[in-house]
Design a protein around this motif. Sequence first.
Motif, PDB file in Angstrom:
ATOM      1  N   LEU A   1      80.413  42.280   1.399  1.00  0.00           N
ATOM      2  CA  LEU A   1      81.444  41.302   1.048  1.00  0.00           C
ATOM      3  C   LEU A   1      80.934  39.917   1.421  1.00  0.00           C
ATOM      4  N   VAL A   2      80.811  39.054   0.431  1.00  0.00           N
ATOM      5  CA  VAL A   2      80.337  37.696   0.690  1.00  0.00           C
ATOM      6  C   VAL A   2      81.434  36.725   0.292  1.00  0.00           C
ATOM      7  N   VAL A   3      81.900  35.959   1.270  1.00  0.00           N
ATOM      8  CA  VAL A   3      82.969  34.998   1.028  1.00  0.00           C
ATOM      9  C   VAL A   3      82.401  33.605   1.220  1.00  0.00           C
ATOM     10  N   ARG A   4      82.588  32.747   0.220  1.00  0.00           N
ATOM     11  CA  ARG A   4      82.057  31.380   0.343  1.00  0.00           C
ATOM     12  C   ARG A   4      83.139  30.355   0.026  1.00  0.00           C
TER      13      ARG A   4
ATOM     14  N   ASP B   1     102.739  22.694   0.222  1.00  0.00           N
ATOM     15  CA  ASP B   1     102.657  21.238   0.320  1.00  0.00           C
ATOM     16  C   ASP B   1     101.244  20.730   0.068  1.00  0.00           C
ATOM     17  N   GLY B   2     100.352  21.614  -0.327  1.00  0.00           N
ATOM     18  CA  GLY B   2      99.005  21.165  -0.666  1.00  0.00           C
ATOM     19  C   GLY B   2      98.032  21.148   0.500  1.00  0.00           C
ATOM     20  N   ARG B   3      98.536  21.314   1.722  1.00  0.00           N
ATOM     21  CA  ARG B   3      97.607  21.318   2.848  1.00  0.00           C
ATOM     22  C   ARG B   3      96.926  22.678   2.949  1.00  0.00           C
ATOM     23  N   PRO B   4      95.671  22.687   3.361  1.00  0.00           N
ATOM     24  CA  PRO B   4      94.975  23.976   3.437  1.00  0.00           C
ATOM     25  C   PRO B   4      95.502  24.839   4.589  1.00  0.00           C
ATOM     26  N   ILE B   5      95.756  26.106   4.296  1.00  0.00           N
ATOM     27  CA  ILE B   5      96.142  27.053   5.342  1.00  0.00           C
ATOM     28  C   ILE B   5      94.889  27.794   5.802  1.00  0.00           C
ATOM     29  N   VAL B   6      94.036  28.117   4.817  1.00  0.00           N
ATOM     30  CA  VAL B   6      92.696  28.601   5.144  1.00  0.00           C
ATOM     31  C   VAL B   6      91.750  27.550   4.594  1.00  0.00           C
ATOM     32  N   ASP B   7      90.851  27.093   5.445  1.00  0.00           N
ATOM     33  CA  ASP B   7      90.062  25.925   5.084  1.00  0.00           C
ATOM     34  C   ASP B   7      88.582  26.274   5.029  1.00  0.00           C
ATOM     35  N   ASP B   8      88.061  26.455   3.815  1.00  0.00           N
ATOM     36  CA  ASP B   8      86.631  26.561   3.636  1.00  0.00           C
ATOM     37  C   ASP B   8      86.014  27.690   4.471  1.00  0.00           C
ATOM     38  N   ALA B   9      86.559  28.893   4.346  1.00  0.00           N
ATOM     39  CA  ALA B   9      86.021  30.017   5.124  1.00  0.00           C
ATOM     40  C   ALA B   9      84.794  30.595   4.442  1.00  0.00           C
ATOM     41  N   THR B  10      83.720  30.749   5.178  1.00  0.00           N
ATOM     42  CA  THR B  10      82.479  31.307   4.647  1.00  0.00           C
ATOM     43  C   THR B  10      81.952  32.351   5.622  1.00  0.00           C
ATOM     44  N   PHE B  11      81.766  33.576   5.139  1.00  0.00           N
ATOM     45  CA  PHE B  11      81.162  34.592   6.001  1.00  0.00           C
ATOM     46  C   PHE B  11      80.685  35.764   5.160  1.00  0.00           C
TER      47      PHE B  11
ATOM     48  N   THR C   1      84.533  31.497  -3.653  1.00  0.00           N
ATOM     49  CA  THR C   1      84.029  32.716  -4.284  1.00  0.00           C
ATOM     50  C   THR C   1      84.098  33.894  -3.326  1.00  0.00           C
ATOM     51  N   VAL C   2      84.357  35.059  -3.895  1.00  0.00           N
ATOM     52  CA  VAL C   2      84.341  36.304  -3.140  1.00  0.00           C
ATOM     53  C   VAL C   2      83.501  37.296  -3.931  1.00  0.00           C
ATOM     54  N   GLU C   3      82.509  37.884  -3.279  1.00  0.00           N
ATOM     55  CA  GLU C   3      81.670  38.878  -3.948  1.00  0.00           C
ATOM     56  C   GLU C   3      81.795  40.204  -3.236  1.00  0.00           C
TER      57      GLU C   3
END
Lengths: 506, 417
Positions: free
Chosen positions: A257-260, A268-278, A312-314
């Motif tokens: 699983l590749v998350v980018r 309200d447009g604010r990020p709840i999850v912000d740019d998670a990559t792992f 992206t999620v792979e």
Amino acid sequence: MTADPPAVELKGITKRFPGVVANSDVNLTVRKGTIHAIVGENGAGKSTLMKILYGMQPPDEGEILIEGNPVKFSSPQGAIGAGIGMVHQHFMLADNFTVTENVVLGAEKLHGIGTQAKAKITEISQRYGLGVEPDTLVEDLGVGDRQRVEILKVLYRGARILILDEPTAVLVPQEVDELFGNLRELIREGLTVLFISHKLDEVRGVADDITVIRRGTTVASVKPDQVTARQLATLMVGSELPSPEARESTVTDVPVLVVRGLTVRGPDGRPIVDDATFTIHKGEVVGIAGVEGNGQAELAEAIIGMRDSAGTVELDGVAIAGWDTRRRREAGLGYIPEDRHRQGLLLDAPLWENRILGHQTEPPNAKGFLINVGGARRDTTRIVAEYDVRTPSIDVAAVALSGGNQQKLIVGREMSHQPKVLIAAHPTRGVDVGAQAAIWDHIRNARIAGMGVLLISADLDELIGLSDALKVIYGGRLVADADPSTVTPEQLGVAMTGATGEETPS
Amino acid sequence: MSTDTTLSAAAAQPAAKPRSRRMSTSTILLIVAGALVGLSLVHQLANAPDVTSSGAIQAALQAAVPLGLAGLGGLWAERAGVVNIGLEGQMILGTWFGAWGSLEFGPWIGLLIGILGGAVGGLVHAVATVTFGVDHIISGVAMTILAPGVVRYLSYITWGSAGATQSPQVVDQVPRLSVPGVNSLKGLEEHQWFLISDIAGVLRGLLHEVSLVTILAVLLIPLTAWVLWKTAFGLRVRSVGEDPQAAESLGLNVYRYKYYGVVISGAMAGLGGVYLSTVTSAIYREGQTGGRGYIGLAAMIFGNWRPGGLAVGASLFGYTDALQLRRGSESVHALLILVGALLLALAVWEFIRRNRVVAISSAVLGVLSYVLFFSVDKIPTALVQAAPYITVLVVLALAAQRLRPPAADGKPYRRGG
Ligand SMILES: Nc1ncnc2c1ncn2[C@@H]1O[C@H](COP(=O)(O)OP(=O)(O)OP(=O)(O)O)[C@@H](O)[C@H]1O
Ligand SMILES: [Mg+2]
């Protein structure tokens, strides 16, 4: 012995549900001004007993004495009148109400619903160090705060006897310490606390007396300093616990699983999850540590496809961003949701229908485009046996199962489809020690076979013990990495609260 | 801390949640003033006096009241967690019983009887949904199918076969009041001066010859807000709509408060019905409600389950409804200027807030309004008649993003579950 009558005395309580005896001949004596813990495996009847004491369910037989006086409650109103208050296993707070509204509800006569009530709330909050603001909306509060609102609710009604059903299941260590600090404060004021927990070390640390319930009856009453956690566990399940096996790494270098750059935005447009990559590799468990409400739930929901997200999620080399949840599940994603009542179960449907849920297009649940009832039922029976789901039959509604047994059913269902990646949010929440070990074993075995796991948990021991890599989430961002082989729960707990200042290496 | 610390850290900021949920009085006044200026502009630009004439405003008020009452009905029920799409049926009961009561006992008793008729309808819905756990929609539909049959039967036995579909004329109506001197604004209104004539028209429309029932109905809006949000009773009603389990765990009898909510709901709808048969007109006619129960429900959703918002929604629908009767083709055509501008403004606003879907849809609708405005001089009658419904659709589609219904709205509840 003192002349004081015990705060609570239960004599010969029996409660039957269709097909189960939840309590049979339970006897319990709680001394005034003490913290009394009740432990027992899932479905032992702890919650039922407390609901009886709180007047939510009438006992079939038996007697309740409060401070020596026999009482009979037909509704919580009666119990509240007798000075009993209860904080439930699942929070009983209206999200869209303010703290004040939640607290005064049903007790408006005491101090009205306006300024006077708010002043009273502030006063109680200060007196016991609860730190609760009367005007906040409950939905803006974290779990720890909600817990304190629940306690305040009870104190506001002048309760002298507090019942807490699994109050620590969703708290991180610091919050647990705070809670116990609050409880000690209450004891000093002469109140009595009854509490249920599956965390045995915690129980030994805080309780004055411990009562063990097994299969609906009281089997032992012990003092915390006379037993070890292992002895307690043995008392609960009636046999020796399997010892935790030594584990060797099964991590491969094949990413599954590749998350980018995964980003989830709130209304309200604010990020709840912000740019998670792992990246999760085959056979790897990646743990996410964080105080509830920092985006971990949304992260899980975005990966399973229940929430819109950017990035992206792979999965196993295939880009799955933009797919709907069913396709993702068919492609090999398993999901254990964090709130089994909101997601994951149809409470009013029988177990075998719940077995089909989320896998309605896959065998053994489906034959072509038709549902295969026979296959689903057979497989439900298998899960019930293999995962030790305590239930009279697979035809009872899911709501009739105890919290821990509902959880076991979900875990069994998700593991039955050999997912490539399992997203497990609090997989052992509310599960007793025996079943917890069993679920961990199931996850470890699947991991050896190459499954990747994204593990979200508030139980830091579980996180550290099960994970091959740890990430800390705070304010929606993955702010830190930790090595599970060296990090301590305390260090992890500190990092989860966003305190990162003292981390500079020398 | 020692060097073997295994935590590597990046900067993090905590999530703060600033919120403001209610509009302040000054914002509301500003919006009202803005609307007036906008309408005056439309009046001048497109030479459409009817957008602010006293006649149109009076008609708008009369059209808005039953919608608002139906909306209040919806509000009371849904705040208690019961969806009441039987409002239409309860309104129908109100029209009949109101007319019958007025004919038999005079206007005031008639009013009461009509309200009671609606309340009984609410009670039936409550018995079905709360006590017997019938699906709210099914029970509501049944109510709407049943009510016309019941009143047809009652008409037949009270007024004979000639009166099966309509009652005799109701002569005695609840008195109407005027603010002294307001009638003299008539002169000002006829001058067609920018803004001044418009204000005169609006004031005269709102303050001249107003039925006492209208005043009562308008007062029910703040009264409902006060009861629901400032009294213990209201808190309890709302709590069973938000989280009945929590209410139960605090010793409340959830069923009882659901009953209160739904019966009051029926009474409000009943009053809306009486209004139609004894104030707007002076006769009971079959099919008089014409789907107002549903539009009232839409007004409530538009108002985000709040009395103030609901009143705005009802006024909006009432206004479009009233305009179609007053040189509707021209007036609605003229209004497109304002509608287009509002939609485009909304598009910009939503774009800034990154709500792309809403931004694009409102931009498209805004442009369409102007295309329509410039390509024809008169809106076809069929479209004019559909205007209130189109307004409902558009507003709901665009507003649905931010709505917050009671959390347990429409969910079945069983004690001890
Ligand atoms: N409403 C109900 N209807 C039927 N059976 C029920 C109901 N509530 C509980 N039970 C049954 O009673 C037994 C005891 O349940 P209870 O919830 O008290 O367990 P518990 O000790 O609190 O378990 P856990 O640790 O998992 O929360 C279980 O077998 C459960 O299936
Ligand atoms: Mg329990």
